[in-house]
Design a protein around this motif. Structure first.
Motif, mmCIF file in Angstrom:
data_model
loop_
_atom_site.group_PDB
_atom_site.id
_atom_site.type_symbol
_atom_site.label_atom_id
_atom_site.label_comp_id
_atom_site.label_asym_id
_atom_site.label_seq_id
_atom_site.Cartn_x
_atom_site.Cartn_y
_atom_site.Cartn_z
ATOM 1 N N GLN A 1 51.292 36.775 37.125
ATOM 2 C CA GLN A 1 50.760 35.687 37.955
ATOM 3 C C GLN A 1 50.638 36.094 39.426
ATOM 4 N N LYS A 2 51.582 36.902 39.895
ATOM 5 C CA LYS A 2 51.533 37.377 41.281
ATOM 6 C C LYS A 2 50.237 38.151 41.525
ATOM 7 N N CYS A 3 49.912 39.025 40.581
ATOM 8 C CA CYS A 3 48.701 39.840 40.745
ATOM 9 C C CYS A 3 47.450 38.968 40.727
ATOM 10 N N LEU A 4 47.447 37.966 39.850
ATOM 11 C CA LEU A 4 46.265 37.090 39.767
ATOM 12 C C LEU A 4 45.983 36.439 41.117
ATOM 13 N N ASN A 5 47.058 36.221 41.888
ATOM 14 C CA ASN A 5 46.909 35.527 43.163
ATOM 15 C C ASN A 5 46.880 36.472 44.369
ATOM 16 N N CYS A 6 46.808 37.746 44.091
ATOM 17 C CA CYS A 6 46.868 38.735 45.182
ATOM 18 C C CYS A 6 45.454 39.028 45.687
ATOM 19 N N SER A 7 45.307 39.113 47.013
ATOM 20 C CA SER A 7 43.937 39.281 47.537
ATOM 21 C C SER A 7 43.375 40.690 47.351
ATOM 22 N N ILE A 8 44.200 41.647 46.935
ATOM 23 C CA ILE A 8 43.610 42.965 46.663
ATOM 24 C C ILE A 8 43.643 43.309 45.171
ATOM 25 N N TYR A 9 43.785 42.291 44.365
ATOM 26 C CA TYR A 9 43.824 42.494 42.908
ATOM 27 C C TYR A 9 42.590 43.258 42.404
ATOM 28 N N ASP A 10 41.426 42.970 42.983
ATOM 29 C CA ASP A 10 40.198 43.651 42.510
ATOM 30 C C ASP A 10 40.297 45.172 42.650
ATOM 31 N N PHE A 11 41.039 45.637 43.637
ATOM 32 C CA PHE A 11 41.140 47.090 43.871
ATOM 33 C C PHE A 11 42.361 47.687 43.176
ATOM 34 N N CYS A 12 43.454 46.968 43.260
ATOM 35 C CA CYS A 12 44.708 47.486 42.683
ATOM 36 C C CYS A 12 44.739 47.304 41.175
ATOM 37 N N GLY A 13 44.193 46.197 40.724
ATOM 38 C CA GLY A 13 44.162 45.909 39.277
ATOM 39 C C GLY A 13 45.544 45.679 38.675
ATOM 40 N N GLY A 14 46.547 45.434 39.521
ATOM 41 C CA GLY A 14 47.903 45.208 38.995
ATOM 42 C C GLY A 14 48.641 46.502 38.699
ATOM 43 N N GLY A 15 47.955 47.634 38.890
ATOM 44 C CA GLY A 15 48.598 48.935 38.671
ATOM 45 C C GLY A 15 48.502 49.403 37.227
ATOM 46 N N ASN B 1 54.953 42.094 35.171
ATOM 47 C CA ASN B 1 55.385 42.412 36.541
ATOM 48 C C ASN B 1 54.226 43.041 37.287
ATOM 49 N N PRO B 2 54.210 42.932 38.617
ATOM 50 C CA PRO B 2 53.336 43.825 39.389
ATOM 51 C C PRO B 2 53.890 45.239 39.240
ATOM 52 N N THR B 3 53.105 46.247 39.516
ATOM 53 C CA THR B 3 53.576 47.629 39.391
ATOM 54 C C THR B 3 54.764 47.935 40.339
ATOM 55 N N ILE B 4 55.543 48.945 39.972
ATOM 56 C CA ILE B 4 56.620 49.384 40.881
ATOM 57 C C ILE B 4 56.030 49.873 42.211
ATOM 58 N N TYR B 5 54.737 50.173 42.221
ATOM 59 C CA TYR B 5 54.077 50.665 43.444
ATOM 60 C C TYR B 5 53.338 49.545 44.170
ATOM 61 N N CYS B 6 53.691 48.279 43.874
ATOM 62 C CA CYS B 6 52.941 47.142 44.430
ATOM 63 C C CYS B 6 52.823 47.222 45.968
ATOM 64 N N HIS B 7 53.965 47.310 46.651
ATOM 65 C CA HIS B 7 53.896 47.315 48.110
ATOM 66 C C HIS B 7 53.216 48.579 48.636
ATOM 67 N N ASP B 8 53.385 49.683 47.903
ATOM 68 C CA ASP B 8 52.685 50.921 48.299
ATOM 69 C C ASP B 8 51.175 50.711 48.196
ATOM 70 N N MET B 9 50.754 50.053 47.113
ATOM 71 C CA MET B 9 49.319 49.844 46.929
ATOM 72 C C MET B 9 48.760 48.927 48.013
ATOM 73 N N ILE B 10 49.526 47.898 48.360
ATOM 74 C CA ILE B 10 49.047 46.979 49.412
ATOM 75 C C ILE B 10 48.859 47.762 50.718
ATOM 76 N N LYS B 11 49.848 48.584 51.040
ATOM 77 C CA LYS B 11 49.771 49.317 52.311
ATOM 78 C C LYS B 11 48.630 50.337 52.293
ATOM 79 N N GLU C 1 51.727 36.519 52.033
ATOM 80 C CA GLU C 1 51.117 35.662 50.994
ATOM 81 C C GLU C 1 51.908 35.764 49.692
ATOM 82 N N LEU C 2 52.240 37.008 49.327
ATOM 83 C CA LEU C 2 52.965 37.204 48.063
ATOM 84 C C LEU C 2 54.353 36.590 48.125
ATOM 85 N N GLU C 3 55.004 36.754 49.293
ATOM 86 C CA GLU C 3 56.366 36.228 49.414
ATOM 87 C C GLU C 3 56.384 34.708 49.476
HETATM 88 S S1 SF4 Z 1 49.124 44.828 45.079
HETATM 89 FE FE1 SF4 Z 1 50.854 44.098 43.854
HETATM 90 S S2 SF4 Z 1 50.492 41.926 43.544
HETATM 91 FE FE2 SF4 Z 1 48.573 42.845 44.253
HETATM 92 S S3 SF4 Z 1 47.472 43.316 42.373
HETATM 93 FE FE3 SF4 Z 1 48.612 45.138 42.945
HETATM 94 S S4 SF4 Z 1 50.541 45.040 41.845
HETATM 95 FE FE4 SF4 Z 1 49.621 43.016 41.812
#
Ligand code: SF4
Length: 414
Positions: free
Chosen positions: A318-332, A346-356, A390-392
């Motif tokens: 659900q977190k990924c569905l609501n994430c503004s970079i989901y189109d690029f990250c794809g949830g990992g 879960n979002p990927t273990i690299y979630c915050h890395d992907m955002i950055k 946003e995620l927090e």
């Molecule tokens: S950045 Fe994190 S929350 Fe956003 S889509 Fe990727 S894994 Fe999911």
């Protein structure tokens, strides 16, 4: 639709890499597999592949020879296999690839692969000091010298490139200098396998996906800057895919974006399974009873895990569905989302890395566009902090489908 088949032609390896998802993480079921794939299995697979291509109007297929170590099988196996594929599917276009650790890759092998039109990719993990720590023979000796020899030789035969698992202990400049010194044109980098209950070496459990802990993004951003500033830069597929995704020219792959994952694995015994990186989750997770000798290729769609993997970028938390970079990250990548208590929910273990990383590259692209065009196109920069906030804040307007959640949670152990 499956368009790429990874053929595990050997289920054993002459190296013993410490992070290997095949042999050193989570799953020992390879011990029950035959050591090598038989030509009989290739013949049956080619026949079933022909039926599958006809049913689905498919003309282009990628075949990746993989292992274990695919050079452990005989040269005749490759000659016979290519002949069988071409004779059984005369109207198809094949992209044949071999992914090897490079040990023993000599002129004879290269000549054979050139003759059979098989593109060669070699795995190497950077400068000798680092490579030899992880990519070792069974007696503990590093394989760097042999691999370097194979890469140098490969320059005479149009070597496809090298594949490196990211090791954040290697200073990015050292890795880049090594790649340049090898004079190869292509580098592909992979995030290490691992999940919430078996994190990659050096990743700190209590810090994962916290605001100030982005070791992979920091490393990748440094490499990105070095790469971008090099006028004679080598191609780095990971960056190219990300840039193309951001500018809308790519749909992604197994790790990035929202593409369907069209890869299946054929085991040495003819079993047809989901991508083998997922094995790092737990013993036997990818195993099913679908075998090419008794089933058709389409039967793999009845495998629950195969379906989750294929749709992994649509079936996200659900977190990924609501994430503004989901189109690029794809949830990992699916394997990096696993935890014993939530399965793949879960979002990927690299979630915050992907955002950055993604926000950095996105902003860098915007910076390269003249200001008036930026205004015309209504482009505005996005900050890492904004997305993390946003995620927090947990403002999750889009709810995960209950059936999808069930499918993701199905694999939890706890
Ligand atoms: S950045 Fe994190 S929350 Fe956003 S889509 Fe990727 S894994 Fe999911």
């Amino acid at each position: 639709m499956i368009t790429s088949f990874v053929l595990k032609v050997a289920s054993r390896c002459n190296l013993n890499c410490s992070y290997c998802y095949m042999y050193n993480l989570g799953d020992k079921t390879y011990l029950k597999q035959p050591k090598f794939m038989s030509i009989d299995t290739i013949k049956t697979f080619a026949t079933k592949l022909n039926e599958y291509c006809l049913e689905n109007n498919l003309n282009n297929i990628q075949i990746v020879f993989h292992g274990g170590e695919p050079l452990l099988i005989s040269k005749d196996f490759y000659r016979d296999s290519i002949k069988i594929f071409k004779e059984t599917l005369p109207n198809n276009y094949f992209d044949f690839v071999i992914q090897t650790n490079g040990v023993g890759l000599d002129d004879d092998w290269y000549q054979l692969f050139n003759e059979l039109n098989i593109r060669v990719g070699i795995s190497m993990d950077g400068p000798q000091e680092y490579h030899d720590k992880y990519r070792v023979f069974h007696n503990g000796k590093g394989s760097y010298e042999e691999v370097k020899k194979a890469i140098t030789l490969g320059l005479n035969y149009g070597l496809n490139g090298i594949l490196s698992v990211i090791n954040i202990k290697i200073p990015p400049q050292e890795l880049y200098d090594e790649v340049k010194s090898l004079k190869i044109n292509g580098l592909n980098i992979l995030l290490p396998d691992g999940h919430f209950d078996q994190l990659p070496d050096g990743m700190e459990k209590e810090l994962v996906n916290t605001r100030n802990y982005t070791p992979y993004a920091d490393w990748l951003i440094e490499l990105f800057k070095i790469w971008k500033n090099d006028k004679d830069r080598v191609s780095i597929r990971f960056f190219k895919t990300l840039i193309d995704l951001i500018v809308g020219e790519d749909e992604g792959d197994q790790i990035l974006g929202k593409n369907i994952n069209g890869v299946a694995v054929l085991e040495t015994n003819g079993n047809l399974e989901v991508a083998d990186f997922i094995r790092a989750c737990y013993e036997g997770i990818t195993r099913n009873d679908i075998n090419i000798h008794t089933h058709s290729i389409g039967d793999v769609f009845n495998d629950r895990l195969f379906n989750v993997y294929m749709n992994a970028h649509a079936m996200v938390s659900q977190k990924c569905l609501n994430c503004s970079i989901y189109d690029f990250c794809g949830g990992g990548f699916l394997g990096n989302r696993y935890s014993n208590d939530r399965g793949f929910d879960n979002p990927t273990i690299y979630c915050h890395d992907m955002i950055k990383l993604i926000t950095y590259i996105q902003n860098d692209i915007i910076d390269g566009i003249p200001e008036d065009t930026q205004k015309e196109m209504e482009l505005s920069k996005v900050s890492y902090e904004d997305i993390v906030n946003e995620l927090e804040d947990n403002n999750e307007d889009i709810m995960i489908d209950t059936e999808v959640k069930e499918k993701l949670m199905y694999y939890r152990l706890a």
